[in-house]
Scaffold this motif. Sequence first.
Motif, short mmCIF file in Angstrom:
data_model
loop_
_atom_site.label_atom_id
_atom_site.label_comp_id
_atom_site.label_asym_id
_atom_site.label_seq_id
_atom_site.Cartn_x
_atom_site.Cartn_y
_atom_site.Cartn_z
N LYS A 54 0.81 -1.23 0.00
CA LYS A 54 0.00 0.00 0.00
C LYS A 54 0.84 1.27 0.00
CE LYS A 54 -4.38 -1.63 1.98
NZ LYS A 54 -5.22 -1.16 0.85
N GLY A 55 2.17 1.13 0.03
CA GLY A 55 3.04 2.29 0.04
C GLY A 55 4.15 2.16 1.06
N THR A 56 4.92 3.22 1.21
CA THR A 56 6.13 3.20 2.03
C THR A 56 5.93 3.94 3.35
OG1 THR A 56 7.56 3.04 0.09
CG2 THR A 56 8.57 3.86 2.12
N ILE A 57 6.42 3.31 4.41
CA ILE A 57 6.39 3.89 5.75
C ILE A 57 7.83 4.07 6.22
CG2 ILE A 57 5.66 3.59 8.15
CD1 ILE A 57 3.54 1.58 7.03
N GLU A 58 8.18 5.27 6.66
CA GLU A 58 9.52 5.51 7.20
C GLU A 58 9.42 5.69 8.71
OE1 GLU A 58 13.12 8.81 7.00
OE2 GLU A 58 11.82 8.55 5.25
N ASN B 230 -12.30 -5.34 20.92
CA ASN B 230 -12.90 -6.21 21.94
C ASN B 230 -12.30 -6.00 23.33
OD1 ASN B 230 -14.57 -7.63 19.99
ND2 ASN B 230 -12.67 -8.50 19.24
N GLY B 231 -11.45 -4.97 23.44
CA GLY B 231 -10.86 -4.62 24.73
C GLY B 231 -11.39 -3.28 25.22
N ASN B 232 -10.86 -2.82 26.32
CA ASN B 232 -11.28 -1.55 26.89
C ASN B 232 -10.14 -0.95 27.72
OD1 ASN B 232 -13.56 0.32 27.26
ND2 ASN B 232 -13.39 -0.23 29.42
N PRO B 233 -9.87 0.37 27.62
CA PRO B 233 -10.48 1.37 26.75
C PRO B 233 -10.22 1.07 25.27
CG PRO B 233 -9.19 2.40 28.51
CD PRO B 233 -8.83 0.95 28.50
N LYS B 234 -11.07 1.62 24.42
CA LYS B 234 -10.95 1.40 22.98
C LYS B 234 -9.70 2.07 22.43
CE LYS B 234 -14.91 -0.70 23.02
NZ LYS B 234 -14.95 -2.19 22.96
N ILE B 235 -9.08 1.43 21.42
CA ILE B 235 -7.87 1.96 20.81
C ILE B 235 -7.96 1.89 19.29
CG2 ILE B 235 -6.38 1.38 22.77
CD1 ILE B 235 -5.46 -1.11 21.16
N SER B 236 -7.02 2.55 18.63
CA SER B 236 -6.90 2.49 17.18
C SER B 236 -5.44 2.21 16.84
CB SER B 236 -7.35 3.80 16.53
OG SER B 236 -8.75 3.98 16.68
N VAL B 237 -5.16 1.04 16.29
CA VAL B 237 -3.80 0.64 15.93
C VAL B 237 -3.84 -0.31 14.73
CG1 VAL B 237 -3.00 0.77 18.34
CG2 VAL B 237 -3.75 -1.43 17.41
N PHE C 63 3.07 -2.81 16.72
CA PHE C 63 1.89 -2.08 16.28
C PHE C 63 2.21 -0.60 16.17
CE2 PHE C 63 1.50 -2.29 20.93
CZ PHE C 63 1.20 -0.98 21.26
N ILE C 64 1.42 0.09 15.35
CA ILE C 64 1.55 1.53 15.15
C ILE C 64 0.25 2.19 15.57
CG2 ILE C 64 1.91 3.38 13.47
CD1 ILE C 64 3.55 1.39 11.79
N CYS C 65 0.36 3.26 16.36
CA CYS C 65 -0.82 3.97 16.87
C CYS C 65 -1.40 4.90 15.80
CB CYS C 65 -0.45 4.82 18.09
SG CYS C 65 0.10 3.86 19.52
N ILE C 66 -2.71 4.93 15.72
CA ILE C 66 -3.43 5.90 14.91
C ILE C 66 -4.14 6.83 15.90
CG2 ILE C 66 -5.29 6.30 13.27
CD1 ILE C 66 -3.37 3.04 13.24
N GLY C 67 -3.65 8.05 16.00
CA GLY C 67 -4.12 8.96 17.04
C GLY C 67 -3.41 8.66 18.35
N ASP C 68 -3.53 9.56 19.32
CA ASP C 68 -2.90 9.35 20.63
C ASP C 68 -3.63 8.23 21.37
OD1 ASP C 68 -1.36 11.49 19.91
OD2 ASP C 68 -2.20 12.89 21.40
N VAL D 209 -0.18 4.22 6.72
CA VAL D 209 -0.65 3.61 7.97
C VAL D 209 -2.17 3.72 8.07
CG1 VAL D 209 -0.62 3.80 10.50
CG2 VAL D 209 1.51 4.02 9.20
N ARG D 210 -2.71 4.88 7.75
CA ARG D 210 -4.16 5.08 7.84
C ARG D 210 -4.90 4.27 6.78
NH1 ARG D 210 -5.03 9.06 11.53
NH2 ARG D 210 -3.22 10.38 11.99
N ALA D 211 -4.29 4.11 5.61
CA ALA D 211 -4.91 3.28 4.57
C ALA D 211 -4.99 1.82 5.02
CB ALA D 211 -4.13 3.39 3.26
N ILE D 212 -3.92 1.33 5.66
CA ILE D 212 -3.94 -0.03 6.20
C ILE D 212 -5.00 -0.14 7.29
CG2 ILE D 212 -2.60 -1.77 7.46
CD1 ILE D 212 -0.09 -0.62 6.08
#
Length: 204
Positions: free
Chosen positions: A35-39, A78-85, A133-138, A170-173
């Motif tokens: 999907k592209g390059t991540i540095e 399926n966990g808590n608090p909810k996350i985006s990664v 894993f990589i975080c999307i947002g804090d 990252v966001r596209a993935i």
Amino acid sequence: MRILSGALVAIYFALFPVGQSASAEPVFVVLETVKGTIELEIDIDRAPLSAGSFLAHMDAGLYKGGGFYRTVYPANDNGNPKISVIQGGLLRGVEGLPAVAHETTGQTGILHKDGVISLARGDVGTGSGAAFFICIGDQPSLDMGGGRAVSGDGQGFAAFGRVVSGMDVVRAIHKSRPSSSSEDAYLAGQILDPPVRILAAYRK
């Protein structure tokens, strides 16, 4: 996780000699995906064990043919608090290097901010570069004492670097549609099949 050959273990300890204390400059890494390059900027100074494990896996060629195989966001978490990664690393059937001691965010000062990369783990001390894993947002709940702890241990996860280019990738993935079920209820609705493949991984 089984331990690999002595040759790969030697690569790991060559990257992080026991007792090394001199400050080290960050290492820049390129992940080429379908999907592209991540540095990435890998912080071997503040998180030497976690960063060293990631680099050892990369330098051994273990990420080539690996991929991102899990996407998590509030609606499917399926966990808590909810996350985006997004989670990636070695794929099924490929062995990783030995696990490393857990480096908390309290020790390193590297918090789980947008674009930060961190080791996945089960119990404390089971993390390695085999899964990251990589975080999307804090994602403060992933920090030490943040509430999203494995087995209620409160230790959080071991962050060791950040994305410096390619957050659009990252966001596209992250937006990829999960299409595989999982025998593990915790992972249900999160698995990418096929995974987003890593075509190459190398130091810049």
